[in-house]
Design a protein around this motif. Structure first.
Motif, PDB file in Angstrom:
ATOM      1  N   LEU A  65       0.830  -1.204   0.000  1.00 23.78           N
ATOM      2  CA  LEU A  65       0.000   0.000   0.000  1.00 23.78           C
ATOM      3  C   LEU A  65       0.864   1.254   0.000  1.00 23.78           C
ATOM      4  CD1 LEU A  65      -2.747  -0.992   2.627  1.00 23.78           C
ATOM      5  CD2 LEU A  65      -3.087  -0.727   0.161  1.00 23.78           C
ATOM      6  N   LYS A  66       1.935   1.227   0.766  1.00 22.51           N
ATOM      7  CA  LYS A  66       2.794   2.408   0.880  1.00 22.51           C
ATOM      8  C   LYS A  66       3.497   2.704  -0.439  1.00 22.51           C
ATOM      9  CE  LYS A  66       6.470   4.413   3.711  1.00 22.51           C
ATOM     10  NZ  LYS A  66       7.377   4.200   4.882  1.00 22.51           N
ATOM     11  N   ARG A  67       4.060   1.684  -1.065  1.00 24.06           N
ATOM     12  CA  ARG A  67       4.810   1.931  -2.298  1.00 24.06           C
ATOM     13  C   ARG A  67       3.907   2.327  -3.454  1.00 24.06           C
ATOM     14  NH1 ARG A  67       6.967  -4.107  -4.143  1.00 24.06           N
ATOM     15  NH2 ARG A  67       4.947  -4.968  -4.781  1.00 24.06           N
ATOM     16  N   ARG A  68       2.614   1.990  -3.391  1.00 24.27           N
ATOM     17  CA  ARG A  68       1.667   2.353  -4.421  1.00 24.27           C
ATOM     18  C   ARG A  68       0.982   3.693  -4.142  1.00 24.27           C
ATOM     19  NH1 ARG A  68      -0.086  -2.021  -7.747  1.00 24.27           N
ATOM     20  NH2 ARG A  68       1.126  -3.897  -7.298  1.00 24.27           N
ATOM     21  N   GLY A  69       1.329   4.320  -3.022  1.00 25.28           N
ATOM     22  CA  GLY A  69       0.732   5.602  -2.682  1.00 25.28           C
ATOM     23  C   GLY A  69      -0.673   5.500  -2.139  1.00 25.28           C
ATOM     24  N   LEU A  70      -1.100   4.284  -1.759  1.00 27.30           N
ATOM     25  CA  LEU A  70      -2.461   4.080  -1.254  1.00 27.30           C
ATOM     26  C   LEU A  70      -2.574   4.255   0.250  1.00 27.30           C
ATOM     27  CD1 LEU A  70      -3.387   0.928  -3.370  1.00 27.30           C
ATOM     28  CD2 LEU A  70      -4.462   3.174  -3.547  1.00 27.30           C
ATOM     29  N   LEU A  71      -1.443   4.206   0.953  1.00 27.49           N
ATOM     30  CA  LEU A  71      -1.509   4.260   2.414  1.00 27.49           C
ATOM     31  C   LEU A  71      -1.914   5.639   2.915  1.00 27.49           C
ATOM     32  CD1 LEU A  71      -1.128   2.273   4.730  1.00 27.49           C
ATOM     33  CD2 LEU A  71       1.255   2.987   4.890  1.00 27.49           C
ATOM     34  N   ASP A  72      -1.673   6.665   2.125  1.00 25.34           N
ATOM     35  CA  ASP A  72      -2.006   8.020   2.552  1.00 25.34           C
ATOM     36  C   ASP A  72      -3.497   8.203   2.787  1.00 25.34           C
ATOM     37  OD1 ASP A  72       0.645   8.737   2.435  1.00 25.34           O
ATOM     38  OD2 ASP A  72       0.509   9.580   0.415  1.00 25.34           O
ATOM     39  N   ASP A  73      -4.327   7.559   1.959  1.00 23.95           N
ATOM     40  CA  ASP A  73      -5.773   7.724   2.120  1.00 23.95           C
ATOM     41  C   ASP A  73      -6.501   6.391   2.353  1.00 23.95           C
ATOM     42  OD1 ASP A  73      -5.560   6.693  -0.419  1.00 23.95           O
ATOM     43  OD2 ASP A  73      -6.479   8.400  -1.440  1.00 23.95           O
ATOM     44  N   THR A  74      -5.765   5.392   2.821  1.00 22.03           N
ATOM     45  CA  THR A  74      -6.357   4.116   3.237  1.00 22.03           C
ATOM     46  C   THR A  74      -6.019   3.887   4.699  1.00 22.03           C
ATOM     47  OG1 THR A  74      -6.092   3.151   1.028  1.00 22.03           O
ATOM     48  CG2 THR A  74      -6.452   1.632   2.857  1.00 22.03           C
ATOM     49  N   LEU A  75      -7.031   3.724   5.532  1.00 21.07           N
ATOM     50  CA  LEU A  75      -6.826   3.419   6.939  1.00 21.07           C
ATOM     51  C   LEU A  75      -6.797   1.912   7.118  1.00 21.07           C
ATOM     52  CD1 LEU A  75      -6.688   4.266   9.951  1.00 21.07           C
ATOM     53  CD2 LEU A  75      -9.197   4.150   9.966  1.00 21.07           C
ATOM     54  N   VAL A  76      -5.734   1.408   7.724  1.00 19.24           N
ATOM     55  CA  VAL A  76      -5.619  -0.001   8.076  1.00 19.24           C
ATOM     56  C   VAL A  76      -5.531  -0.087   9.595  1.00 19.24           C
ATOM     57  CG1 VAL A  76      -4.305  -2.145   7.765  1.00 19.24           C
ATOM     58  CG2 VAL A  76      -4.316  -0.413   5.946  1.00 19.24           C
ATOM     59  N   PHE A  77      -6.355  -0.934  10.191  1.00 17.60           N
ATOM     60  CA  PHE A  77      -6.187  -1.141  11.636  1.00 17.60           C
ATOM     61  C   PHE A  77      -6.329  -2.609  11.995  1.00 17.60           C
ATOM     62  CE2 PHE A  77     -10.742  -0.554  11.339  1.00 17.60           C
ATOM     63  CZ  PHE A  77     -11.321  -1.199  12.423  1.00 17.60           C
ATOM     64  N   TRP A  78      -5.599  -3.010  13.041  1.00 22.25           N
ATOM     65  CA  TRP A  78      -5.532  -4.409  13.477  1.00 22.25           C
ATOM     66  C   TRP A  78      -5.954  -4.508  14.930  1.00 22.25           C
ATOM     67  CZ3 TRP A  78      -2.278  -6.280  17.410  1.00 22.25           C
ATOM     68  CH2 TRP A  78      -2.290  -7.672  17.591  1.00 22.25           C
ATOM     69  N   THR A  79      -6.809  -5.482  15.215  1.00 21.65           N
ATOM     70  CA  THR A  79      -7.218  -5.741  16.595  1.00 21.65           C
ATOM     71  C   THR A  79      -7.492  -7.224  16.783  1.00 21.65           C
ATOM     72  OG1 THR A  79      -9.623  -5.556  16.250  1.00 21.65           O
ATOM     73  CG2 THR A  79      -8.431  -3.514  16.722  1.00 21.65           C
ATOM     74  N   SER A  80      -7.541  -7.615  18.044  1.00 20.23           N
ATOM     75  CA  SER A  80      -8.206  -8.841  18.455  1.00 20.23           C
ATOM     76  C   SER A  80      -9.433  -8.399  19.237  1.00 20.23           C
ATOM     77  CB  SER A  80      -7.274  -9.694  19.307  1.00 20.23           C
ATOM     78  OG  SER A  80      -7.814 -10.984  19.532  1.00 20.23           O
TER      79      SER A  80
END
Length: 483
Positions: A371-386
């Motif tokens: 996502l970062k190298r494609r420039g998608l991380l700037d406007d994509t929220l990723v979150f991880w939980t249990s």
């Protein structure tokens, strides 16, 4: 109930076609498009929502939630506790009444893994997750999460729907309702279950609850090569027969929807057939990960048998959000009766987390890096939980596992408007309870909605005399972790 025959109107000109399209399925399709763009009014006596679906400028346009059911141990992953090493094999004291889920209180147990610092931030991460550790300078790690329940099913429901009871809309359903979709050929909300099995509570974790049925998550069958069944027309059915059957089905569903305008399932069914026609073209292309380079597939661990299944799901998540899907939920862990396929580490935490950790680590790190190298991380929220964490003491006097623990656990967010290389909240010296900035599941949901341009107090649905919302009557946006 008798349904009268449907007469097909004569269409001899473009004007006739436009007039015909203004009613029935054409109007519903147009309504679906307008609602998806935020211009539709809710029917069935429901209150109108915001015209655009946004309450303020969004930091993120789309969201990916990676959910690891079973209860990931915070002190064995992201919450380094040197004091726990000193207190190893000692009783836990000074914390008030201790009430573990199974009531078998053992001795404090130091982490089963070594920790070291990573990145420019020097963030501590255990040896269980070396690939995700390489991404810490892009993460906001929250070490003070608090859930309401220490029982799997209610806690899973809360993390996914905001409530510990069954029957409430999931986060993805609220986002579908509030924001619509950026694609007319793919669903707004897609669920990618663990190929090994469905999480406890099943589809209730991604259901629409009392929202219209079209907002429920579309679960792909990730255990099969054809993740969406029945998209292909059988070979023994001619195109003409298929077209005629679909037209007859359209007419019947349209008449039913007109006779029962308050039944959202009928409207959703019409929309689903319309969407299915589009998906016959879009899905084969979307799921065609063989189109990706070998280097990209290796980044996700698809070239390794152990990580191939979840790696495909992570890569598919990227391909889905690229094509306009608003919310993708990835499940890293299956049925909660089998600790071999989830994070429920009662018997032997190291054996359990060794198995689950390797499945999570490389694919998720690959997703973040891609996502970062494609420039998608700037406007994509990723979150991880249990759904919760695990106790800093063993389950039982001589146990090798840890019990459920909802008083304090760890999760992280990345991209889409959150700070990079940041840590929020602290737990006490053994990781038992927060000592600063506790963050409830309600707060997490409020913050996620805020990043997507939504005020969690204003995204509501009138149900049984109450303006219901994802965060119930709780929640606050945690502005400290926003970039």
């Amino acid at each position: 109930m008798q349904i009268s025959p449907v007469q097909t109107p004569s269409i001899s000109s473009r004007r006739d076609w436009l007039a015909h399209s203004a009613s029935g399925l054409g109007a519903m399709a147009m309504a679906a498009l307008l609602t998806g763009d935020g211009f539709g009014e809710e029917t069935s006596g429901q209150k109108k929502r915001s015209v655009t679906g946004l309450h303020h400028p969004p930091r993120a346009k789309r969201c990916i939630h990676i959910f690891s059911p079973g209860g990931v141990s915070q002190v064995d992953t992201f919450d380094y506790k040197p004091e726990l090493e000193k207190l190893d094999n000692q009783p836990l004291v000074g914390k008030g009444k201790i009430e573990p889920f199974f009531g078998q209180i053992g001795k404090l147990r130091k982490s089963f893994y070594s920790f070291k610092q990573y990145g420019e931030t020097g963030t501590w991460v255990s040896s269980l997750l070396p690939n995700i550790a390489e991404c810490v300078d892009d993460l906001t790690i929250v070490r003070s999460l608090v859930a309401k329940s220490s029982s799997h099913t209610p806690a899973c429901f809360q993390m996914n729907t905001g409530f510990t009871l069954n029957g409430y809309p999931s986060l993805g359903a609220w986002l579908s309702y509030g924001l619509g979709t950026d694609s007319q050929s793919l669903p707004a909300f897609v669920v990618l279950p663990d190929p090994r099995g469905i999480v406890n509570g099943g589809a209730s974790n991604w259901g629409n609850g009392f929202l219209p049925a079209l907002h429920q998550g579309v679960a792909f069958d990730t255990a099969k090569t054809e993740p969406v069944a029945n998209l292909q027309t059988p070979k023994d059915v001619s195109p003409e027969a298929r077209t005629a059957a679909l037209k007859a089905l359209e007419q019947m569903n349209r008449r039913m929807a007109e006779e029962y305008p308050l039944d959202s399932a009928l409207t959703a069914r019409l929309r689903s057939y319309e969407l299915a026609a589009q998906m016959q073209v879009s899905i084969p292309e979307t799921v065609g990960i063989e189109q990706e380079t070998r280097e990209t597939q290796a980044l996700y661990g698809i070239d390794q048998p152990l990580t191939a299944g979840f790696g495909r799901n992570c890569l598919l998540a990227r391909r889905l959000i690229e094509r306009g899907v608003r919310f993708v939920q990835l499940y890293n862990g299956g049925a909660l009766g089998s600790p071999r396929i989830n994070w429920d580490a009662h018997e032997d935490l190291k054996q359990n987390h060794d198995t689950q950790g390797v499945l999570l680590d490389k694919p998720v790190a690959g997703l973040l890096k891609d996502l970062k190298r494609r420039g998608l991380l700037d406007d994509t929220l990723v979150f991880w939980t249990s759904e919760f964490g695990r106790t800093p003491f063993t389950q039982g006097e001589n146990g090798k596992g840890r019990d459920h623990h909802n008083l304090c656990f760890t999760g992280w967010l990345c991209g889409g408007g959150v700070k990079r290389g940041f840590s929020y909240g602290e737990s006490d010296e053994v990781g038992y309870q927060p000592t600063s900035d506790p963050m409830t599941v309600y707060d997490l949901h409020a913050t996620v909605l805020h990043l997507l341009g939504i005020d969690h107090t204003r995204l509501t649905w009138y149900h049984n005399g109450i303006d219901r919302r994802l965060t119930d009557v709780h929640g606050r946006v945690v502005f400290d972790l926003l970039a």
